[in-house]
Write an enzyme that holds these catalytic residues in place. Sequence first.
Site, PDB file in Angstrom:
ATOM      1  N   ASP A 166       0.811  -1.213   0.000  1.00 23.65           N
ATOM      2  CA  ASP A 166       0.000   0.000   0.000  1.00 23.65           C
ATOM      3  C   ASP A 166       0.852   1.274   0.000  1.00 23.65           C
ATOM      4  OD1 ASP A 166       0.823  -0.951   2.527  1.00 23.65           O
ATOM      5  OD2 ASP A 166      -0.480   0.521   3.511  1.00 23.65           O
ATOM      6  N   GLU A 167       0.256   2.344  -0.463  1.00 22.64           N
ATOM      7  CA  GLU A 167       0.746   3.705  -0.276  1.00 22.64           C
ATOM      8  C   GLU A 167       2.214   3.939  -0.648  1.00 22.64           C
ATOM      9  OE1 GLU A 167      -2.174   5.199   3.300  1.00 22.64           O
ATOM     10  OE2 GLU A 167      -0.298   4.251   3.913  1.00 22.64           O
ATOM     11  N   VAL A 168       2.552   3.665  -1.882  1.00 27.55           N
ATOM     12  CA  VAL A 168       3.895   4.019  -2.371  1.00 27.55           C
ATOM     13  C   VAL A 168       3.770   5.374  -3.064  1.00 27.55           C
ATOM     14  CG1 VAL A 168       5.815   3.296  -3.821  1.00 27.55           C
ATOM     15  CG2 VAL A 168       4.284   1.569  -2.819  1.00 27.55           C
TER      16      VAL A 168
END
Lengths: 685, 685
Positions: free
Chosen positions: B317-319
């Site tokens: 998640d959330e790169v």
Amino acid sequence: MRTLFWVLILCFAMNPDVSAQSSSTQFNLMPMPARMNVGTDQLPITEGFSVAIGGYKEPRLSHAVERFLRGVALRTGLPVRIQVAEVGKATLEIHAERASKHVQDMNEDESYVLDVNGTNAKLSAENPLGILHGLQTFLQLIEITPTGFVARAVHIEDAPRFPWRGLMIDVSRHFIAMDTLKRNVDGMTAAKMNVLHLHLSDNQGFRMESRALPKLVTTGSDGMYYTQEEMRDLIAYARDRGVRVVPEFDMPGHSTSWFVGYPGLSSGPGSYQIERRWGIFDPAMDPTREETYKFLDKFIGEMAEFFPDSYFHIGGDEVNGKQWDQNPKIQQFMRTHNIKNDEALQQYFTLQVEKIVSKHHKIMVGWDEILEPGMPQDIVIQSWRGQDSLAQAAQQGYRGLLSSGYYLDAMTPASQYYAVDPMSNADARLTPEQKKILGGEACMWSEFISDENIESRIWPRAAAIAERLWSPQQIQDVDSMYRRLGAMSLELEQIGLRHRANPELMLARMAGTESASPLRTLARIAEPAGLSVREKEAESAGGIQTSETALNRMVDAVAPESAVARQFTRAVEQFIASNFKDADAEAYIREQLTMWRDNNERLQPLLQSSYLLKEVSPVSQDLSALGAAGLQALDYIDKAQTAPDSWHSQQLAAVQAAVAPTADLTVAVAPTVQKLIDASAVPKR
Amino acid sequence: MRTLFWVLILCFAMNPDVSAQSSSTQFNLMPMPARMNVGTDQLPITEGFSVAIGGYKEPRLSHAVERFLRGVALRTGLPVRIQVAEVGKATLEIHAERASKHVQDMNEDESYVLDVNGTNAKLSAENPLGILHGLQTFLQLIEITPTGFVARAVHIEDAPRFPWRGLMIDVSRHFIAMDTLKRNVDGMTAAKMNVLHLHLSDNQGFRMESRALPKLVTTGSDGMYYTQEEMRDLIAYARDRGVRVVPEFDMPGHSTSWFVGYPGLSSGPGSYQIERRWGIFDPAMDPTREETYKFLDKFIGEMAEFFPDSYFHIGGDEVNGKQWDQNPKIQQFMRTHNIKNDEALQQYFTLQVEKIVSKHHKIMVGWDEILEPGMPQDIVIQSWRGQDSLAQAAQQGYRGLLSSGYYLDAMTPASQYYAVDPMSNADARLTPEQKKILGGEACMWSEFISDENIESRIWPRAAAIAERLWSPQQIQDVDSMYRRLGAMSLELEQIGLRHRANPELMLARMAGTESASPLRTLARIAEPAGLSVREKEAESAGGIQTSETALNRMVDAVAPESAVARQFTRAVEQFIASNFKDADAEAYIREQLTMWRDNNERLQPLLQSSYLLKEVSPVSQDLSALGAAGLQALDYIDKAQTAPDSWHSQQLAAVQAAVAPTADLTVAVAPTVQKLIDASAVPKR
């Protein structure tokens, strides 16, 4: 660096609390240190708080520091690093001179010096035992202020008054789980107690694994016993915390559980079952047979090697002699050897056992009964009979421990234990050389104690005994003791003891619901009516209380001592002393009385819905009547009227009903309500 | 034997509680079983209660029975023997047909059938998993009555709606101790949850020992990590209780802690420190280097062998892609391989990682972001983005887990979680073959969670999610859910969870004293204002919240949801609905309002004495103002007067003040007090 202004506090003055200009609040130390000077500075306790170990080092000190840092985190909620810091860079530096003995000894130096100033602190001691105590003191110094957590600047020079400060737990009558024992060791550590005495065998169960004599537990414990591995772990746990473990195996009486597997050891015929009832029973070891001593030599040999402590407790109490009287061979032996009665026969037995204990390099400890002429001078007498008995032993040159007056199962208030001093009878009569009193032990006998409620019966009251045994004799202020006992109770809860949590859960269980606030109101003014009442009531109820009786009633859950009653009593006394003018006190009293009067109506439906609560229905009614009576008394007082005699005697009947035991409970506020009633009936000027 | 009269209860009816003539009270089962018939008999639960194991036998079943018997003892206080009994002689006989799989599998049969009549009970299941669940149901059936403890006669046929009922705990942002994890497993067991998902690595810490890559923990954990020995023990503990342990190692983002020891794994230059702040950060693994995949092969290989579960969570998640954008080599690689943006680059990375995970015989799980074209169909998508995203994945044939709406750190009320159904958006649109939704997971992200308060943030609210995932979809009665959640909360406390004890201790710590009843009054009406408020306030206060910030404030101690506010709201709604005629409701409302109005005066001195409590002084004042406003509103209503407009708008300001976050708290009763104020201003007939 700021100059410190030191205020000398004489801890042996009547009131040990600090209330001088140096400080606006009081200290929550328990036990109170022997000497303390208080400064004006404060050491901030922040997340950067750290501890270094200077001087002598050993793993036990690192463990203690890590435990201490976790304690700081618990007391503050700050994310303190659980790690020993570098010397010279730490907030607190500890410094022990040298190792303590490999096996903790009664005569070791437990003193410490703690210095706290505005920027750092130092704790020094002769050996790690003093460090362990000093760290507990430091934890208790941490307090919250408007600007943060701090420890006030102090100089403390502390050492115990007595070297033996014990807690005896009877794990035979009811088995107590290892985890519970460990939590009790934690409690002892906080209170600076140093001996855990385990009463490991009695009629109702043999709790310690013997590998040489395996049937002791396989047949004598219902499967509830400590393996050697578990006990070794407990001993190490205690050792790490400066607590000795002294085992007791009660003999020649209190020994039915031994005979289940080894009937030949007894003085009677036939086979044996584990005893389920309470009391003194006939079975006793046979003092006249060689085999008895061979057996005991084997057993004591194994246990003496297993338990590292130098002291070995052989019980020795309450032999009724009936099996001896009925056994012709024993009678013959007594005639042959000119042993004139059962006491003399027990003396003969004890002398043999003492030889075995000595042979295995241990010092014998026993209850009063073992003290007979001919005993070697190094044995220790533990007195359940009283201070006179203890003084007598000391006069004969024997070392002694006081336990009479420290029975926790008697459910007496902390103030009463606090008033019992091991030296109070001995002091006047003994020369310094004769002052052989080593200290004392709080005793938790477990007829009516379960693993679930044992902590609530021991704590926090045992801390009052701990203070009596640690602090200077002159520290006797009861109000201060109770205030600090309250702080101690919170501290114990914080470190994981279940003396408050478990009784709450027991209440919820009786109610079958979580929201039982009127039930809590009732529980908080009730106290167990005392051991003898419970024993009598259990008998007269036809059914007999045994080790298999459930301990899930209200009497098992309520605190031994009602804090609400104490607070209420203080308010009433203050109100009467003010000549009925203290309006705050009156408002508080009225609020309480109203709540009690109205509580029964809210509570009755719940009481009727639970088989465990039905029996307290009359207690709730009594409380309601007391509330109403107290409110009427207040009305008379407010109107400056004298309550009529007829009313007065009627109300006293209500008080009597509330004091009389019901469901093994007594309404603790009743005597104080009577004071109000009496006051209202005194003719007004 | 008495003839049983069975009353069919349709559990999929709107109100699942039993209130037919067969029974005067309701059941406290949670989650509610799929089908239940209720009889009229009662099975007495006495000290003689016993359990036998018929059919298939294994140590796990004996452990379960012993644990169950200890549970019976806890729920009753009866001295039940903790020992498996002989078949044919036991109160309860359990019967599993065969072993469950060696490694617990998602597709195993968890169903059971429980029959209780007036003399005994039988629990049957295909395998031990069903037995474990059925034993929990039996425990919840035990209740107190006027004649003793009983389990009412029932016939229950139960099975879960979803096979994956998880709890995710983020142990990276704040480290959570092993003992705490075990207590949470106990809670999961009670709620019939079966997957403990551990978020083991993130920017703020790497928590799992790798022997192949030791620097992950030696440099990336501040010394706070699980050894393999500890984790093995937890896995066995969970396995024994029917709970799978699924590890998550977040990649390629959320990975700063990996780079402290292995900076070459990152896409950026230079060295790294463990991240202390919260948020999304730039560091990410380099998807373009062969070495990255060699490293991950080594790591995943080791972990895949260590963790027995078939599923392996790789986060994903959330790169934010910043390191990739700034790295010329990566940009060059993208051009060469025709990878047109960061999303595509992550897709490339995920495909490589999936190959590694597959190679080591595991099935990959990841957050929404991993779902890209080209992924094999067996991977599992865990959705934090929402039900639509989940339905979309399912339509593409991917199995999914719902976590959106189940974030416990969002501090939303249980009713809100309860209303979130994994199938609610998917149901209508998916064909049966497409119903690939496996269940869901409650998520405990730990920015503002400590080992001390985590249980109070998870429990009992997670049990509402557990019921949503276990029970038939139609079970939706919120009042019933809250009633049973209260019983569940007590049950959890009984088995040792600290969701209620720890917050009480935190309050006492803030107060520096044990007797802080006005503080408790305040704490019980306050709720955390929510995550975003806390994040914003932390920033605007200049100081920044980090992993090293103390979590010892009021906002950390108050319950996520105020039970007092819920009860008060219900009373006010009832009072208004009765057209102001319900006198009991009014008395209760008046009592509460009076207490709140007067609370501030009693509380202020304490608030001023503690640096941690000062900030809640305005909250206390707000509550006091609300109490006064509410009482005035009641007076208008009682006198059948219409409150003047000027007064009304003035009071609304007080409500606004109480609702607006102060010290990250909101006064939970404010909206309900507003209802009273509004009602008093409505012109009367």
